[in-house]
Structures are given as C-alpha cells and as structure tokens.
Design an enzyme around this catalytic site. Structure first.
Site, PDB file in Angstrom:
ATOM      1  N   LYS A 100       0.802  -1.221   0.000  1.00  0.00           N
ATOM      2  CA  LYS A 100       0.000   0.000   0.000  1.00  0.00           C
ATOM      3  C   LYS A 100       0.841   1.281   0.000  1.00  0.00           C
ATOM      4  CE  LYS A 100      -4.436  -1.620   1.510  1.00  0.00           C
ATOM      5  NZ  LYS A 100      -4.245  -2.988   2.023  1.00  0.00           N
ATOM      6  N   GLU A 122      -9.500   6.689   3.820  1.00  0.00           N
ATOM      7  CA  GLU A 122     -10.342   5.727   4.533  1.00  0.00           C
ATOM      8  C   GLU A 122      -9.470   4.523   4.860  1.00  0.00           C
ATOM      9  OE1 GLU A 122     -10.044   5.654   1.272  1.00  0.00           O
ATOM     10  OE2 GLU A 122      -9.609   3.525   1.074  1.00  0.00           O
ATOM     11  N   SER A 388       1.548  -9.962  -0.887  1.00  0.00           N
ATOM     12  CA  SER A 388       1.227  -8.538  -0.743  1.00  0.00           C
ATOM     13  C   SER A 388       1.641  -7.916   0.588  1.00  0.00           C
ATOM     14  CB  SER A 388      -0.273  -8.321  -0.968  1.00  0.00           C
ATOM     15  OG  SER A 388      -1.036  -9.147  -0.103  1.00  0.00           O
TER      16      SER A 388
END
Ligand SMILES: *Cc1c(COP(=O)(O)O)cnc(C)c1O
Length: 409
Positions: A100, A122, A388
């Site tokens: 991310k 968010e 990930s």
C-alpha cells in the site's frame, strides 16, 4: 516507462478509455460538489506523474524509503511440494509491511503538486491508513483517516500507529461501522472541503481517474518482476501470475505489465469467507451484480433491490463488497481467472508457507497461495505469487487458530 498517450477510445485490459471505462465498468459517478476536483485530477494526473521531477522523487523514495526493488524469491520447498517452480514477489518486505505504501507515496506527492494542504483517507484494517499517515509524517502534511468504529476497536495497534504518526483518526459511526462506512465518511469530508483536500483512495476503486492512477503507481510490482525473472530464468514471462483481490490494487500492480502477454495466465483470488454461498463471504465476482459503489460502476455484492450486502472475510483487507473496474473487466472478458479461498483454507496456506519457507504472510496474501491447490500445475510452469504483505498484523488470528488446533487434538 509507460506511454502516457496510450489511452484509446475502447480502453484496454490495462487502461480505461478517456471516460474511465474498462469495457462496461468504471466511469465517475460523483456528487456535483466533487466535479471540479475530480476533473482537475483527471486533467492533470498523467502530466504530473510522468513529469521527470516527479518520477525522480517518486523513484528515490521507492528505493531508499520503501526499500525497492523488493526481492523475487525462489521458494524451493514450496516449489517441491507442488512439483513446479514458484517465485514469491516480496511486497511484505516494503516499509510498513505491504504494497500500500507504493500508492500512498505516489498520491501524496501528486497532492503536493496540486497544491493541496490536507490529506484524507479511509481505512479498514488500518493498513492503508498507516501507509498514508506514514507518508504524511514524512512530508509534514496534515492527515485525517476515517475508520469504522468497529474496526477501531478490532485494530488497536494500527490505530496507535496512525496516532503516533500524527494522523487524526475519525470514527465512522453509521451502518455496520466498517470499511464501506468509513469510505462514505471520507467522501462526505471531501465534499466539505474539496479545494484544499486530496482524498488518497487505497485501492483501484473509486471514480475515474483513481483506478487507473492507483494501478499505475502499483505497476512497479510487475515492472520489477519482468526484469527479475529475466535475470533468474532467461525469460521475462512467467506462465502464471497470482494475487489476492480485495479492491484489487496489489493484483493490478502484479498483473499490469503482463496483461498484454496472452500466454501469461492471470489468476485472481477472492475471499470466500465461510464459503461462497454461506452468506458470509466477500467473493465479489461470484456473488456480485453490476452496480455503482463509491464512484464507479463495477461488480457489487447487493440485494435484489440494490442494497449493498455486508461482506465477510477473516482478512480485513479483503472484506469489501466491491472490486475495482479493471478486475470486473478481466473477469467479464475471461482474461483473468477468478478463484476464491475460504478463511480456513487461507489459514492453512499461511501456516504451510511459514513452515516451508520461514515467511509469515499476511492473511490476505495467504488467499493467493491457495490458488496453488486449485490450479493444475506442471513441472515446466513458472509461477509468480504476489506476497502482498507480512503477517505481523495477523498474529492474534494465527494464535487463535493454533489454540483451536491444539484443543481439538
Ligand atoms: C489491503 C491489503 C490487501 C487488499 O487490497 P488490494 O487493493 O486488493 O491489494 C491485500 N493484501 C494486503 C497485505 C493488504 O494490506
């Protein structure tokens, strides 16, 4: 380098058309109040992203701050178990523990060039919130993160991280008080201050140009895989690329530079929760219908009268009732193969990877590993699995699973 003029009228698997559509999915469904902001972003993002000064700063941070390139690791014992060749793309080794941060850095640098003074985001499990708060601390920018009240209770360590990083964490108290409610709150806050604020969306979802912008920032994953694979095997192309899909950003990044290579099989794994038809699932392509959620048209889990259905997954990052429009298109055209893995299958896959390779994966990433059990693999295949994120955040879930096994034996 990506060709910024390569938008075409019809769109491709990789890129939407000028209106933001991948086939039938995408677009920008937004309130009037945000029109100016989204238009500004749409007209400027490519020019800013591919400006040499931006690229220089972005690439330098990916290298020295995030720790890229992330390794492409030959998982020998895992390969032996499946009698094939499996490489792991180690996004778990990034600063803050997942992919991310690639997108958070890109969007914060872009917001600065748009002259924005404040960042909002968010978050569900808190991973995107932590990544965004991290980059805001690095750049000295005000950061407000919207998070469901229920998630704030469930994800205390990440809430503490965000606060320590200087972000303000605002509870979303409507609906189920989870991710989709936090997203609604963030959109509302953006409407209240559209000119000074940039909204950093954490996946390949939202109104055009967000899905394309986030996919481009994450495409560094497959850009690296191509040259890393060439170095290791002599060919840039694997036979399969596998990634888990919540909104779909790590998958979009891992697939991106392979989408035009027809011989590379694109495999996405969704969260089946307690089972696809259990009523406790997040397998959007299997259960969803076309609909509009959070600014774009895609597949959405919904009731007959269009109410969004509460999703469930053991992994907070996959617990989302929608999917990015790029993935809806890959599913609808058959270019991508969509599998799913249950909570229990993913737990087993996480323990297997830990014992075979000494790598504790995030529960989300463990879903991707489950594809290895479902595909017919040959010894000549070369498989890349996008790992990930790392499993630190999931340790309490893993400990509970170990206690359950111990109490049953
Ligand atoms: C958030 C998250 C995901 C899911 O988000 P995508 O946008 O689908 O990639 C997957 N893995 C990890 C480790 C995450 O933190």
């Amino acid at each position: 380098m990506i060709n910024i003029t390569s938008f075409n009228q019809k769109g491709t698997y990789k890129q939407p058309n000028i209106f933001g559509y991948y086939g039938d999915f995408g677009g920008a469904y937004i309130p009037e109040m945000l029109h100016r902001n989204v238009e500004e972003l749409k007209s400027r993002y490519l020019e800013i992203m591919y400006e040499p000064g931006f690229q220089q700063e972005f690439q330098a941070l990916l290298k020295d701050y995030v720790g890229r390139p992330t390794p492409l690791f030959l998982a020998e014992r895992l390969s032996k178990k499946y009698n094939t060749t499996i490489y792991l793309k180690r996004e778990d080794l990034n600063h803050t523990g997942a992919h991310k941060i690639n997108n958070a850095i890109g969007q914060v640098l872009l917001a600065q060039r748009l002259g924005k003074k404040r960042i909002i985001a968010e978050t569900g499990a808190g991973q995107h919130g932590v990544a965004t708060a991290t980059v805001c601390a690095l750049k000295g920018i005000e950061c407000v993160v919207y998070m469901g009240e229920v998630d704030i209770e469930r994800q205390a360590p990440n809430v503490a991280r965000m606060k320590m990083l200087g972000a303000k964490v605002v509870p979303a108290t409507s609906g189920s008080k989870t991710l989709k409610d936090a997203t609604n709150e963030a959109i509302r806050a953006w409407i209240n201050d559209p000119l000074e604020t940039h909204y950093v969306i954490g996946s390949v979802v939202g109104p055009h140009p967000y899905p394309d912008m986030v996919a481009r920032f994450q495409s560094v994953i497959s850009e690296e895989v191509r040259w890393q694979l060439k170095e290791k095997t002599g060919s840039e192309l694997p036979t399969h690329v596998i990634a888990c899909v919540g909104g779909g950003s790590n998958a979009a990044g891992a697939f991106y530079h392979f989408l035009d290579d027809d011989n590379v099989q694109i495999i996405a794994v969704e969260a089946a929760g307690h089972g696809i038809n259990s009523g406790m699932s997040a397998a959007t392509t299997q259960l969803g219908k076309p609909g509009v959620l959070h600014g774009s048209k895609s597949l959405v889990m919904q009731t007959a009268d269009g109410q969004v259905v509460e999703p469930h997954s053991i992994s907070a990052g996959l617990d989302y009732p929608g999917i990015g429009p790029m993935h809806a298109h890959l599913y609808a055209t058959g270019r991508g193969k969509f599998l799913s893995a249950t909570d229990n299958e993913s737990l087993a896959a996480a323990f297997q990877l830990t014992r075979l390779e000494g790598i504790i994966p995030a529960l989300e990433s463990a879903h991707a590993l489950c594809a290895l059990d479902q595909l017919k693999l040959s010894p000549r295949d070369v498989i890349v699995v996008c790992l990930s994120g790392r499993g630190d955040k999931d340790l309490s879930t893993y400990m509970k699973a170990m206690e359950n096994v111990a109490s049953q034996s």
